[in-house]
Design an enzyme around this catalytic site. Structure first.
Site, PDB file in Angstrom:
ATOM      1  N   SER A   5       0.842  -1.198   0.000  1.00 36.10           N
ATOM      2  CA  SER A   5       0.000   0.000   0.000  1.00 36.10           C
ATOM      3  C   SER A   5       0.871   1.239   0.000  1.00 36.10           C
ATOM      4  O   SER A   5       1.673   1.452   0.921  1.00 36.10           O
ATOM      5  CB  SER A   5      -0.900   0.021   1.234  1.00 36.10           C
ATOM      6  OG  SER A   5      -1.482   1.309   1.363  1.00 36.10           O
ATOM      7  N   HIS A  28      -1.472  -1.304  -4.049  1.00 36.67           N
ATOM      8  CA  HIS A  28      -2.714  -0.889  -3.394  1.00 36.67           C
ATOM      9  C   HIS A  28      -2.717   0.635  -3.224  1.00 36.67           C
ATOM     10  O   HIS A  28      -1.779   1.205  -2.662  1.00 36.67           O
ATOM     11  CB  HIS A  28      -2.801  -1.596  -2.046  1.00 36.67           C
ATOM     12  CG  HIS A  28      -4.085  -1.418  -1.316  1.00 36.67           C
ATOM     13  ND1 HIS A  28      -5.209  -2.175  -1.584  1.00 36.67           N
ATOM     14  CD2 HIS A  28      -4.433  -0.585  -0.312  1.00 36.67           C
ATOM     15  CE1 HIS A  28      -6.190  -1.810  -0.771  1.00 36.67           C
ATOM     16  NE2 HIS A  28      -5.743  -0.840   0.021  1.00 36.67           N
ATOM     17  N   ASP A  30      -4.832   3.776  -1.740  1.00 33.86           N
ATOM     18  CA  ASP A  30      -5.902   4.143  -0.808  1.00 33.86           C
ATOM     19  C   ASP A  30      -6.434   5.534  -1.114  1.00 33.86           C
ATOM     20  O   ASP A  30      -5.758   6.537  -0.874  1.00 33.86           O
ATOM     21  CB  ASP A  30      -5.375   4.079   0.630  1.00 33.86           C
ATOM     22  CG  ASP A  30      -5.149   2.658   1.092  1.00 33.86           C
ATOM     23  OD1 ASP A  30      -6.105   1.866   1.030  1.00 33.86           O
ATOM     24  OD2 ASP A  30      -4.013   2.341   1.496  1.00 33.86           O
ATOM     25  N   MET A  32      -8.992   8.333  -0.162  1.00 32.62           N
ATOM     26  CA  MET A  32      -9.808   8.765   0.996  1.00 32.62           C
ATOM     27  C   MET A  32     -10.300  10.183   0.774  1.00 32.62           C
ATOM     28  O   MET A  32      -9.573  11.012   0.219  1.00 32.62           O
ATOM     29  CB  MET A  32      -8.984   8.714   2.282  1.00 32.62           C
ATOM     30  CG  MET A  32      -8.332   7.372   2.544  1.00 32.62           C
ATOM     31  SD  MET A  32      -7.550   7.341   4.167  1.00 32.62           S
ATOM     32  CE  MET A  32      -6.606   5.816   4.073  1.00 32.62           C
ATOM     33  N   HIS A  61      -8.559   1.267  -3.682  1.00 34.85           N
ATOM     34  CA  HIS A  61      -9.452   1.048  -2.540  1.00 34.85           C
ATOM     35  C   HIS A  61     -10.122   2.381  -2.218  1.00 34.85           C
ATOM     36  O   HIS A  61      -9.492   3.277  -1.655  1.00 34.85           O
ATOM     37  CB  HIS A  61      -8.603   0.529  -1.367  1.00 34.85           C
ATOM     38  CG  HIS A  61      -9.352   0.337  -0.090  1.00 34.85           C
ATOM     39  ND1 HIS A  61      -8.706   0.144   1.114  1.00 34.85           N
ATOM     40  CD2 HIS A  61     -10.680   0.293   0.186  1.00 34.85           C
ATOM     41  CE1 HIS A  61      -9.611  -0.003   2.070  1.00 34.85           C
ATOM     42  NE2 HIS A  61     -10.809   0.097   1.543  1.00 34.85           N
ATOM     43  N   MET A  63     -12.201   4.679  -0.237  1.00 36.15           N
ATOM     44  CA  MET A  63     -12.815   4.963   1.069  1.00 36.15           C
ATOM     45  C   MET A  63     -13.447   6.339   0.959  1.00 36.15           C
ATOM     46  O   MET A  63     -12.937   7.332   1.492  1.00 36.15           O
ATOM     47  CB  MET A  63     -11.743   4.895   2.170  1.00 36.15           C
ATOM     48  CG  MET A  63     -11.307   3.468   2.470  1.00 36.15           C
ATOM     49  SD  MET A  63      -9.707   3.385   3.298  1.00 36.15           S
ATOM     50  CE  MET A  63      -8.635   3.459   1.874  1.00 36.15           C
ATOM     51  N   MET A 132     -11.493  -5.643   5.801  1.00 40.40           N
ATOM     52  CA  MET A 132     -10.661  -4.692   6.543  1.00 40.40           C
ATOM     53  C   MET A 132     -10.303  -5.285   7.904  1.00 40.40           C
ATOM     54  O   MET A 132     -11.184  -5.686   8.667  1.00 40.40           O
ATOM     55  CB  MET A 132     -11.397  -3.366   6.759  1.00 40.40           C
ATOM     56  CG  MET A 132     -11.564  -2.508   5.508  1.00 40.40           C
ATOM     57  SD  MET A 132     -10.031  -2.131   4.641  1.00 40.40           S
ATOM     58  CE  MET A 132      -9.116  -1.249   5.910  1.00 40.40           C
ATOM     59  N   GLY A 137      -8.759   4.273   7.274  1.00 39.26           N
ATOM     60  CA  GLY A 137      -8.425   5.674   7.462  1.00 39.26           C
ATOM     61  C   GLY A 137      -6.938   5.944   7.608  1.00 39.26           C
ATOM     62  O   GLY A 137      -6.452   6.960   7.133  1.00 39.26           O
ATOM     63  N   PHE A 138      -6.232   5.025   8.245  1.00 37.29           N
ATOM     64  CA  PHE A 138      -4.819   5.285   8.520  1.00 37.29           C
ATOM     65  C   PHE A 138      -3.994   4.004   8.436  1.00 37.29           C
ATOM     66  O   PHE A 138      -4.485   2.927   8.778  1.00 37.29           O
ATOM     67  CB  PHE A 138      -4.650   5.899   9.920  1.00 37.29           C
ATOM     68  CG  PHE A 138      -5.376   7.203  10.064  1.00 37.29           C
ATOM     69  CD1 PHE A 138      -4.776   8.392   9.668  1.00 37.29           C
ATOM     70  CD2 PHE A 138      -6.676   7.228  10.556  1.00 37.29           C
ATOM     71  CE1 PHE A 138      -5.463   9.599   9.776  1.00 37.29           C
ATOM     72  CE2 PHE A 138      -7.378   8.435  10.664  1.00 37.29           C
ATOM     73  CZ  PHE A 138      -6.769   9.620  10.274  1.00 37.29           C
ATOM     74  N   GLY A 139      -2.744   4.161   8.009  1.00 32.84           N
ATOM     75  CA  GLY A 139      -1.812   3.048   8.047  1.00 32.84           C
ATOM     76  C   GLY A 139      -1.243   2.887   9.444  1.00 32.84           C
ATOM     77  O   GLY A 139      -1.453   3.731  10.324  1.00 32.84           O
ATOM     78  N   GLY A 140      -0.540   1.785   9.651  1.00 28.87           N
ATOM     79  CA  GLY A 140       0.186   1.589  10.898  1.00 28.87           C
ATOM     80  C   GLY A 140      -0.650   1.215  12.102  1.00 28.87           C
ATOM     81  O   GLY A 140      -0.179   1.311  13.237  1.00 28.87           O
ATOM     82  N   ASP A 170      -6.735  -6.250   4.508  1.00 32.67           N
ATOM     83  CA  ASP A 170      -6.096  -4.932   4.510  1.00 32.67           C
ATOM     84  C   ASP A 170      -6.072  -4.363   5.920  1.00 32.67           C
ATOM     85  O   ASP A 170      -7.118  -4.098   6.509  1.00 32.67           O
ATOM     86  CB  ASP A 170      -6.892  -4.010   3.574  1.00 32.67           C
ATOM     87  CG  ASP A 170      -6.269  -2.621   3.419  1.00 32.67           C
ATOM     88  OD1 ASP A 170      -5.155  -2.401   3.931  1.00 32.67           O
ATOM     89  OD2 ASP A 170      -6.917  -1.783   2.774  1.00 32.67           O
ATOM     90  N   GLY A 171      -4.845  -4.173   6.438  1.00 30.30           N
ATOM     91  CA  GLY A 171      -4.687  -3.501   7.721  1.00 30.30           C
ATOM     92  C   GLY A 171      -3.889  -4.309   8.722  1.00 30.30           C
ATOM     93  O   GLY A 171      -4.296  -5.411   9.085  1.00 30.30           O
ATOM     94  N   SER A 193       2.668  -0.116   6.019  1.00 31.29           N
ATOM     95  CA  SER A 193       3.812   0.253   6.860  1.00 31.29           C
ATOM     96  C   SER A 193       4.845  -0.863   6.935  1.00 31.29           C
ATOM     97  O   SER A 193       6.049  -0.590   7.038  1.00 31.29           O
ATOM     98  CB  SER A 193       3.329   0.659   8.257  1.00 31.29           C
ATOM     99  OG  SER A 193       2.478  -0.322   8.809  1.00 31.29           O
TER     100      SER A 193
HETATM  101  C1  DX5 Z   1      -6.163   1.844   5.798  1.00 26.68           C
HETATM  102  C2  DX5 Z   1      -5.791   1.448   4.396  1.00 26.68           C
HETATM  103  C3  DX5 Z   1      -4.702   0.453   4.294  1.00 26.68           C
HETATM  104  C4  DX5 Z   1      -3.388   0.902   4.882  1.00 26.68           C
HETATM  105  C5  DX5 Z   1      -2.772  -0.293   5.496  1.00 26.68           C
HETATM  106  O1  DX5 Z   1      -7.368   2.490   5.782  1.00 26.68           O
HETATM  107  O2  DX5 Z   1      -6.923   0.905   3.714  1.00 26.68           O
HETATM  108  O3  DX5 Z   1      -4.537   0.031   2.945  1.00 26.68           O
HETATM  109  O4  DX5 Z   1      -2.493   1.407   3.932  1.00 26.68           O
HETATM  110  O5  DX5 Z   1      -1.638   0.107   6.183  1.00 26.68           O
HETATM  111  P1  DX5 Z   1      -0.906  -0.888   7.191  1.00 26.68           P
HETATM  112  O6  DX5 Z   1      -0.442  -2.075   6.355  1.00 26.68           O
HETATM  113  O7  DX5 Z   1       0.199  -0.070   7.718  1.00 26.68           O
HETATM  114  O8  DX5 Z   1      -1.898  -1.302   8.232  1.00 26.68           O
HETATM  115 ZN    ZN Z   2      -6.550   0.006   1.732  1.00 31.68          ZN
END
Ligand code: DX5
Ligand code: ZN
Length: 219
Positions: A5, A28, A30, A32, A61, A63, A132, A137-140, A170-171, A193
């Protein structure tokens, strides 16, 4: 399949960051809108720019609050897979038909607390199911293992011939969590991440692939 991602990549050097994961099956992306999720990322112009610099299929993806308007635009642009959220889509069957008519795969995503059962019939119109494993909304964020019950249910439906979707997660996917997801029956693993936070993103993609293959018992 491993889908890095780019949410966790350096947005100022996106072409280089894409080139850093040559072994990726999908990339991937994202999207948003700061409405469906409390974050704002990238949209169609950046997807179009990415398509000019890579041959890796783009996994978009969405969102966003209005996938009924926007999903087909990503398919028209050349995305390989366009995923919308069932919580946001007004007419998900129509979206899938429009996306497929443009030659793309259609994906349907469920948030961690959204059940799968009400949407099994709907998934007959779709090519991928994106489960999911964090709140979008956020990575990590930290992996939510409870969602694996939905992965197992989807795997049973696919193996039993009732659905033909590719099961994607994903996540929070990393070297510690990928094995349980693979054992539950995931086909495609998104990792942000874990890949872009690593010193060697390409080696991390290869390592994730090995770990998933070993745990799945499938090819
Ligand atoms: C979160 C995204 C994910 C995100 C995953 O809303 O849809 O695709 O990039 O990040 P990691 O792998 O760090 O959880
Ligand atoms: Zn995603």
């Amino acid at each position: 399949m491993i889908a890095p991602s780019i949410l966790s990549a350096d947005f100022a050097r996106l072409a280089d960051e894409v080139a850093a994961v040559p072994g990726a099956d999908w990339l991937h992306v994202d999207v948003m809108d700061a409405h469906f999720v409390p974050n704002l990322t990238i949209g169609l112009p950046v997807v179009e720019a990415l398509l000019r610099v890579t041959d890796i299929p783009l996994d978009c993806h969405l969102m966003i609050d209005d996938p009924d308007t926007w999903a087909v635009r990503y398919a028209e642009a050349g995305a390989h897979n366009v995923t919308v959220h069932v919580e946001a889509a007004a007419d998900p069957v129509r979206i899938a038909k429009q996306v497929r008519a443009e030659g793309a795969r259609a994906g349907l995503s469920v948030k961690p607390n959204t059940p799968l059962e009400p949407y099994v019939e709907l998934l007959r119109h779709y090519d991928t199911l994106l489960v999911m494993s964090v709140e979008p909304g956020f990575g990590g964020q930290k992996f939510i293992p409870e969602v694996l019950a939905k992965v197992r249910a989807a795997r049973r439906l696919v193996d039993g011939g009732e659905l033909t979707v590719l099961v994607e997660i994903d996540g929070g996917i990393n070297e510690d969590t990928i094995e349980q997801a693979a054992a539950a029956g995931v086909d495609c693993f998104v990792a942000g991440s874990a890949v872009y936070g690593a010193a060697d993103p390409a080696a991390t993609v290869a390592g994730l692939r090995r770990a998933a293959a070993a745990a799945s018992g499938r090819n």
